[in-house]
Design a protein around this motif. Structure first.
Motif, PDB file in Angstrom:
ATOM      1  N   GLU A   1      -1.182   1.341   5.661  1.00  0.00           N
ATOM      2  CA  GLU A   1       0.093   1.238   4.948  1.00  0.00           C
ATOM      3  C   GLU A   1       1.134   0.686   5.909  1.00  0.00           C
ATOM      4  O   GLU A   1       0.767   0.135   6.946  1.00  0.00           O
ATOM      5  CB  GLU A   1       0.475   2.580   4.305  1.00  0.00           C
TER       6      GLU A   1
ATOM      7  N   TRP B   1       0.829  -1.212   0.000  1.00  0.00           N
ATOM      8  CA  TRP B   1       0.000   0.000   0.000  1.00  0.00           C
ATOM      9  C   TRP B   1       0.860   1.257   0.000  1.00  0.00           C
ATOM     10  O   TRP B   1       0.557   2.240  -0.675  1.00  0.00           O
ATOM     11  CB  TRP B   1      -0.957   0.017   1.191  1.00  0.00           C
ATOM     12  N   THR B   2       1.932   1.216   0.766  1.00  0.00           N
ATOM     13  CA  THR B   2       2.851   2.358   0.797  1.00  0.00           C
ATOM     14  C   THR B   2       3.393   2.621  -0.604  1.00  0.00           C
ATOM     15  O   THR B   2       3.417   3.761  -1.080  1.00  0.00           O
ATOM     16  CB  THR B   2       4.010   2.081   1.770  1.00  0.00           C
TER      17      THR B   2
END
Lengths: 248, 244
Positions: free
Chosen positions: A190, A31-32
């Motif tokens: 994240e 996600w990051t």
């Protein structure tokens, strides 16, 4: 210090009952990465547009560009994140606001938009300084050949300006990646949020953040490496600097 | 028939007036040299001809098109007016061949093959065929300026403007650039040239325009100008630059 190390906590099942904590951290990294990449692409688009507007010989464009830049770079990122996520949907017409709130992965889109605008404002200044480092004669030469002003930017000014600012854009890319962690405040799971989840589920705070730190570091080192490659590719044979030739 | 007509042109930067009521003409096929001390406004004047420098008052007509008319399509006009700059202003990120092809393709809509062929022919003409694939930063100043002339010629201009084309060059490179310009003049190209090269003026100019402090002080036939300038300022200027 009274702390019991327990690296095996990484392999224990997380609270969702499906993934181990290590897998959760990797998912957080994904996600990051997705947020950072999307936000940086958006920042480049927004920043290029605004940078051109701020440098163009058109008064209203200068003003619009300046307002955007000053607004987005002078309000704390965390505040902007809250504004985009909690305030914006309330300001929109009901239907649009509801649609936004129910959007799957709304946190992701919000984070991308927020980081894209915040870093876009900063990229705008970088692009503007790149354009400003070119001699005034470059723009004149393009226009003297019959290129329109937009064509002069597209084919003459921007290609050189980008080349000059690649190193500065590298730092901005790294900042974008690091700033994705702020999105945990609006609930985007994240990497930092994943580490917090592991800390809360296992109380192994050192292990959780040790892994997160290593993953952040690795991700940014990859970005540094790729940008170096780009920098080398963008080098112009025989070109020394914007002021060396044609500068006054 | 006049190719360039400059009529009572004035221009100011704030309180500072760079051009004061300047008028002159360049007839078709004529070579006009504009000279004068630095700061006299000659570079500004030549940049008003293709509208790179806007003016406050007056009128400029190039090949029947009024430059100063707001309705004029400036890019289209400029594509027919070649311009060579003091600092060459080649595009550093493009190879020499691409420098010559860019505006042909984007402005004149020539095909890439056509533009490259035209560019190659002009490079041969200025003696730089061997350098087509190099980048501007890899050439000497004199070579870059010859490329810049070729780039302007690639657009098939009806008139060429030169803004101090040799003042940024090392002395030993001045001749190679002037040779190209003399050849152009001899072929009948209409040229307006801002320069201190009085040898060039003597050789090919039809007329000399002398400027000082933003004014056209003298606008005379070459012979008359060099034989006996009418104004004291022109006399002083000539005696200084021809002293050696």
């Amino acid at each position: 210090m009274d702390y019991t190390w327990n690296w095996s906590a990484l392999w224990s099942l997380s609270l969702d009952g499906r993934l181990t904590y290590f897998e959760t951290l990797l998912l957080g990294l994904a996600w990051t990465l997705a947020t950072a990449l999307s936000a940086f692409v958006l920042a480049l688009l927004v920043g290029s547009l605004l940078g051109v507007m701020r440098s163009a010989p058109v008064a209203w464009m200068n003003r619009v560009g300046a307002c955007f830049v000053e607004l987005f770079r002078n309000v704390p990122l965390l505040v902007q994140m809250f504004l985009w996520y909690f305030v914006l949907p309330e300001l929109l017409p009901d239907a649009a606001g509801d649609w936004l709130k129910q959007l799957p992965d709304a946190q992701f889109y919000t984070a991308v938009l927020c980081l894209g605008c915040y870093h876009g404002a900063r990229v705008a200044e970088v692009v503007r300084s790149g354009l400003g480092s070119l001699s005034r004669g470059q723009g004149m030469a393009g226009q003297a050949l019959g290129l329109t002003l937009p064509q002069t930017y597209r084919y003459v000014l921007l290609p050189m300006a980008y080349r000059i600012v690649v190193p500065t854009l590298t730092s901005e890319f790294l900042s974008t990646t690091k700033n994705t962690s702020v999105a945990l405040a609006i609930g985007l799971v994240e990497l930092t949020a994943s580490a917090r989840a592991m800390q809360e589920g296992t109380f192994q705070v050192f292990e959780a953040f040790a892994v997160a730190t290593v993953l952040y570091l690795a991700l940014n080192l990859v970005i540094v490496f790729l940008m170096r490659v780009l920098e080398r590719k963008a080098q112009v044979p025989g070109y020394v600097s914007g002021h060396e030739k044609g500068g006054r | 028939m006049s190719m360039i007509a400059i009529k009572q042109v004035s221009k100011s930067y704030g309180d500072f007036q760079v051009l004061k009521n300047c008028s002159t003409e360049v007839a078709k096929g004529e070579v006009v040299v504009v000279c004068g001390p630095s700061g006299s406004g000659k570079s500004t004047l030549i940049k008003t001809v293709n509208g790179l420098e806007p003016i406050n008052q007056g009128e400029i007509v190039v090949d029947g098109t009024t430059v100063t008319d707001k309705a004029t399509n400036l890019p289209q006009l400029r594509s027919r007016v070649g311009m060579v700059f003091q600092h060459f202003e080649l595009f550093p990120h493009l190879s020499i061949a691409e420098n010559l092809a860019l505006a042909q393709m984007k402005v004149l809509k020539r095909s890439r093959a056509e533009a490259l062929a035209k560019g190659a022919a002009l490079l041969a003409r200025v003696g730089l065929s061997a350098h087509a694939d190099k980048f501007p930063g890899q050439l000497s100043g004199g070579q870059q300026q010859r490329v810049a002339i070729a780039r302007a010629l690639a657009m098939d201009p009806v008139v060429m403007l030169f803004d101090e084309p040799t003042s940024a060059l090392d002395p030993e490179m001045v001749t190679e650039v002037l040779d190209v310009m003399v050849e152009l003049a001899n072929e009948g190209m209409t040229m307006m040239v801002v320069t201190h090269e009085m040898g060039f003026a003597r050789k090919v100019a039809n007329r000399v325009v002398f400027m000082d402090a933003g004014e056209v002080v003298e606008d005379a036939d070459k012979e008359a100008f060099f034989a006996e300038p009418r104004s004291e300022r022109a006399r002083q200027f000539l005696s200084k630059i021809l002293a050696h």
